[in-house]
Design an enzyme around this catalytic site. Sequence first.
Site, PDB file in Angstrom:
ATOM      1  N   HIS A 254     101.445   4.472 -17.821  1.00  0.00           N
ATOM      2  CA  HIS A 254     101.475   5.048 -16.136  1.00  0.00           C
ATOM      3  C   HIS A 254     102.051   3.796 -15.266  1.00  0.00           C
ATOM      4  CE1 HIS A 254      99.168   8.222 -18.120  1.00  0.00           C
ATOM      5  NE2 HIS A 254      98.393   7.589 -18.266  1.00  0.00           N
ATOM      6  N   ASP A 305     100.762  12.229 -23.709  1.00  0.00           N
ATOM      7  CA  ASP A 305      99.642  11.969 -23.130  1.00  0.00           C
ATOM      8  C   ASP A 305      98.688  13.034 -23.398  1.00  0.00           C
ATOM      9  OD1 ASP A 305      97.520  11.058 -21.714  1.00  0.00           O
ATOM     10  OD2 ASP A 305      98.546  10.529 -20.055  1.00  0.00           O
TER      11      ASP A 305
HETATM   12  C1  NGQ Z   1      92.080   9.085 -20.932  1.00  0.00           C
HETATM   13  N1  NGQ Z   1      93.930   9.939 -19.501  1.00  0.00           N
HETATM   14  O1  NGQ Z   1      91.589   8.243 -21.378  1.00  0.00           O
HETATM   15  O2  NGQ Z   1      92.081  10.119 -21.510  1.00  0.00           O
HETATM   16  C2  NGQ Z   1      92.555   9.268 -19.639  1.00  0.00           C
HETATM   17  C3  NGQ Z   1      91.696   9.505 -18.474  1.00  0.00           C
HETATM   18  C4  NGQ Z   1      90.340   7.457 -17.758  1.00  0.00           C
HETATM   19  C5  NGQ Z   1      94.868   9.776 -18.463  1.00  0.00           C
HETATM   20  N2  NGQ Z   1      94.679   8.648 -17.788  1.00  0.00           N
HETATM   21  C6  NGQ Z   1      90.360   8.782 -18.422  1.00  0.00           C
HETATM   22  N3  NGQ Z   1      95.578  10.551 -18.604  1.00  0.00           N
HETATM   23  O3  NGQ Z   1      91.553   7.139 -17.432  1.00  0.00           O
HETATM   24  O4  NGQ Z   1      89.213   7.110 -17.357  1.00  0.00           O
HETATM   25 ZN    ZN Z   2      96.013   8.193 -21.629  1.00  0.00          ZN
END
Ligand code: NGQ
Ligand code: ZN
Length: 441
Positions: A254, A305
């Site tokens: 990101h 993702d």
């Molecule tokens: C994840 N996903 O770990 O699945 C993360 C969200 C976080 C994205 N950032 C959870 N797209 O970052 O705490």
């Molecule tokens: Zn992720």
Amino acid sequence: MPAGWSRNVALDINESGLISNIISNYSGQGEHYAGYAMPGQNNIHSHAFQRAMAGLTEFTSSTNDSFWTWRDIMYRFAGQISPADLEVIASQLYLEMLKAGYVSVCEFHYLHHGGNSNLAMSNAILKAAKNAGIALAHLPVLYMASGFGGKPLMEDQLRFGLDLESYLNLLSELKKQLENEIDQKLGMAFHSLRAVPEEALKECLLKSPVSGPIHIHIAEQLQEVNDCLTWSGRRPVEWLYDHGNVDKNWCLVHATHLNDDEITLIAGSGAIAGLCPTTEANLGDGLFPLKKYLEQNGRIAIGSDSHISVSIIEELRWLEYGQRLKHNRRNIAVDEEEIHTGSYLYRKCLEGGSTASGFDNGAITVGKRADLIILDESSPILVGTPDNAIIDRFIFNGNQNPVRHVMVAGKWVVRDYKHAREDEIFHEFAATMGRLKKILD
Ligand code: NGQ
Ligand code: ZN
């Protein structure tokens, strides 16, 4: 080819799945395919289990819906996934990736506990990649805290949590298991600076048995940047470069919110910015400063993702469209040598994706893995295309997928748009989805 399109090209591929010889203007014997052959992309960021909740979070759950309210729903879902579920979901996902033209996937894996050991969930991923025939960079994730400064895990994060010792043991086990694999590699990952305390990060880098790529989520949400500032006085990317030796072995996933100095830091380090445009849009993250970053020759790769879309076309298209909407201009991702946006983005991501995944592919040259796709020259979106616009048309023309054949390390995994095991894999997926339906009902 490095110099552009070439006609009637013959490739020899050896037993290790590497390109061993290339002959142009060939007219001899061999297996013959018509169409546009090119290297397939590496999908550098995946949470496979989230494929099963794609499209199920598009309703308001509070008056102020955000990334963080989405995350609560995601946790509820994650908590229910067994090793068997994960294998079935990931098999379906990985075959969809192949059909979209991805040849490998970096699985950012933090759904550790489940079954009777930490290995069970990792093994479900390894098995799924084999079921589908996609190359896999398995990235077990260190996840220890719920916020900066080592805040204890919240109840619904306990499943992801490992102490450093268990994490290093997991890596060692997997390293042994994958020793002789061509299509499965091991890397490592820190979930985020929120989830890994400073001491653990340092110690892990010192003691890790893994030499593959290192991935981390960073600076995706403004709240994360602000929390990091409150905690340390530094922004997340600044903090990481202060404390880690960040080089081309790193993939910063990101990296949405960057100031000018941070753009320069990442671009100068050779690290890859792992961009996931469709998920970043879906979660309301913000726009990566692509224009400035590319002007400094920053390296990029793409990932799907959360899998609300599994499409190279959509990732690259939205990467460019975000910039057009922001700068009120056209054709942003180009330079003097490559004035075609589709070709420019496709090549940049091939190059960055190879580094971020650790697979030596992404070019049709002798010695590279034969990780290739063939686009259908008779597809309605590609008929009558001048050579220099083939990739532009692939990315920016309509919604049909022209990926006709896909090869991973010299083996065909998709032929004539079909995967050999797709009916069987879908059948199991449908049954699992039927059972999981109740979780978010
Ligand atoms: C994840 N996903 O770990 O699945 C993360 C969200 C976080 C994205 N950032 C959870 N797209 O970052 O705490
Ligand atoms: Zn992720």
